[in-house]
Design an enzyme around this catalytic site. Structure first.
Site, PDB file in Angstrom:
ATOM      1  N   GLU A  36     -24.785 105.067  26.898  1.00 49.94           N
ATOM      2  CA  GLU A  36     -25.995 104.220  26.613  1.00 49.94           C
ATOM      3  C   GLU A  36     -25.879 103.490  25.018  1.00 49.94           C
ATOM      4  O   GLU A  36     -25.002 103.617  24.470  1.00 49.94           O
ATOM      5  CB  GLU A  36     -27.200 105.237  26.364  1.00 49.94           C
ATOM      6  CG  GLU A  36     -27.502 105.742  27.704  1.00 49.94           C
ATOM      7  CD  GLU A  36     -28.572 107.034  27.598  1.00 49.94           C
ATOM      8  OE1 GLU A  36     -29.445 106.931  26.820  1.00 49.94           O
ATOM      9  OE2 GLU A  36     -28.509 107.868  28.396  1.00 49.94           O
TER      10      GLU A  36
ATOM     11  N   GLU B  61     -38.431 108.592  30.561  1.00 51.73           N
ATOM     12  CA  GLU B  61     -38.713 108.542  29.014  1.00 51.73           C
ATOM     13  C   GLU B  61     -39.385 107.148  28.667  1.00 51.73           C
ATOM     14  O   GLU B  61     -39.191 106.705  27.542  1.00 51.73           O
ATOM     15  CB  GLU B  61     -37.303 108.360  28.499  1.00 51.73           C
ATOM     16  CG  GLU B  61     -36.530 109.737  28.392  1.00 51.73           C
ATOM     17  CD  GLU B  61     -37.139 110.738  27.167  1.00 51.73           C
ATOM     18  OE1 GLU B  61     -36.947 110.788  25.962  1.00 51.73           O
ATOM     19  OE2 GLU B  61     -38.047 111.573  27.751  1.00 51.73           O
TER      20      GLU B  61
END
Length: 374
Positions: A168, A234
């Site tokens: 990420e 999220e």
């Protein structure tokens, strides 16, 4: 069926109404330890002879090596793949194994007919994603070759079925190089009969701004990997304002964009197995939500006299309660929100679904994949 609790309902009154034994309702919905049913609470009711319409979906999920064995065993019966989190690596490309041995989970997975996958993450010394490590793998051929060689050796020695790449905050300039690394890794893994998957941040367009998104090229990564894991959750997060973790309207947008870049049969749609409890009022940069389990969320509602509501747009349950003079807002998942997500995966013809993560119990979720004889 899914039964939504009304004021005054008890397990026994619901049992009389549905014809399902009280003990089964309590077991399926993990009601032991909950003082009473909560108005608005969604219960899974499995009648005799029922079968699941979701049994054809491929199912995977992330797990840490220190997971409670009984919690994992309950989910293994419904999994096709187990993503064991995680291996790191040094700037030189040397693998760093998890602090707790992953071998017991690998053996347990294979014994249940589940494919264990090594999860590779670029975590720095602070335990966070480090894009410098990603850049090293992308830019330095020797580092990349060393990392791939060590992954090949580790997968063989430990008995993994392949590698899941979970990087990420990739720098925009590393976008193409990152996809090339995944493709190089897949070539080596496939030669040995193993697979490579890659986790994708939740984009809704190709040019989406932000460090979480700009280095993720859905088309290139979809071509490079055997399949992809869409992290569609999220939206509600620890330091953000109270909202659903995976609102269905946003999940749908991510899936529909992904389908413009990646074949449906290569896409696993992420599902959160957790919720958040925010103290109010929310103050950006100060307020921090607490991560809670979905079963735990309902118990909190019961203990504090809350009524569970359901957001029809987000297709997610939520409630507020007051404790010690502080108002709280809770968003979580229940069988209604999970069924909506599973229906979306089916509607779009996706390969299947994947859970972050399998560390918390949620029996009713797994029973959505089962018939009444499970």
């Amino acid at each position: 069926m899914i039964y939504v609790v009304r004021a005054g309902d008890t397990v026994y009154s619901i049992a009389r109404e549905t014809g399902v034994e009280p003990a089964q309702i309590q077991y399926d919905n993990q009601l032991y330890g909950q003082s009473h049913l909560v108005p608005g609470q969604a219960l899974l009711i499995r009648g005799p002879g029922e079968s699941s319409e979701y049994s054809g979906l491929y199912v995977t999920g992330y797990v840490y090596p220190f997971v409670q064995r009984d919690i994992l065993l309950e989910s293994l019966s419904y999994l096709d793949e187990l993503l064991i989190f995680s291996y790191g690596f040094t700037p030189q490309g040397d693998l760093i194994p998890p602090r707790v041995s992953d071998l017991p989970l690998i053996e347990l997975a294979w014994s249940a007919g589940v494919r264990p996958m090594l999860v590779l993450t670029p975590f720095g010394a602070d335990g966070r994603f480090n894009n410098y490590l990603v850049n090293r793998v992308v830019e330095d051929v020797d580092v990349q070759e060393n990392l791939i060689r060590q992954l090949e050796d580790t997968v063989r020695v430990m008995g993994y079925a392949g590698v899941d790449v979970d990087f990420e905050y990739i720098l925009p300039e590393d976008r193409a190089g990152y996809a090339a690394f995944v493709e190089n890794l897949r070539e080596v893994m496939n030669e040995n009969g193993w697979q490579v998957s890659v986790a994708l941040a939740p984009k809704t367009s190709a040019d989406q701004a932000g460090l979480l998104y700009e280095g993720m090229d859905y088309r290139l990564l979809g071509q490079a990997a055997d399949h992809v894991f869409l992290m569609t959750y999220e939206w509600g997060y620890t330091y953000g304002p109270p909202m659903a973790v995976a609102p269905l309207n946003m999940v749908r947008r991510v899936v529909e964009y992904a389908l413009t870049e990646i074949p449906a049969e290569k896409i696993l749609m992420g599902i959160p197995n957790y919720g958040y409890d925010w103290p109010l009022p929310y103050v950006r940069g100060t307020t921090a939500a607490t991560v809670i389990g979905n079963v735990e969320a309902v118990r909190i509602a019961a203990e504090n006299g809350a009524v569970i509501q359901f957001d029809e747009i987000a297709q997610s349950p939520f409630f507020t309660y007051r404790k010690d003079g502080i108002l709280h807002e809770v968003w979580f998942e229940d069988v209604r929100s999970l069924e909506a997500k599973l229906q979306l995966a089916q509607e779009k013809g996706l390969m299947g679904v994947g859970y972050w993560n399998l560390m918390r119990p949620f029996r009713a979720n797994w029973l959505l994949f089962a018939g009444s004889d499970a």
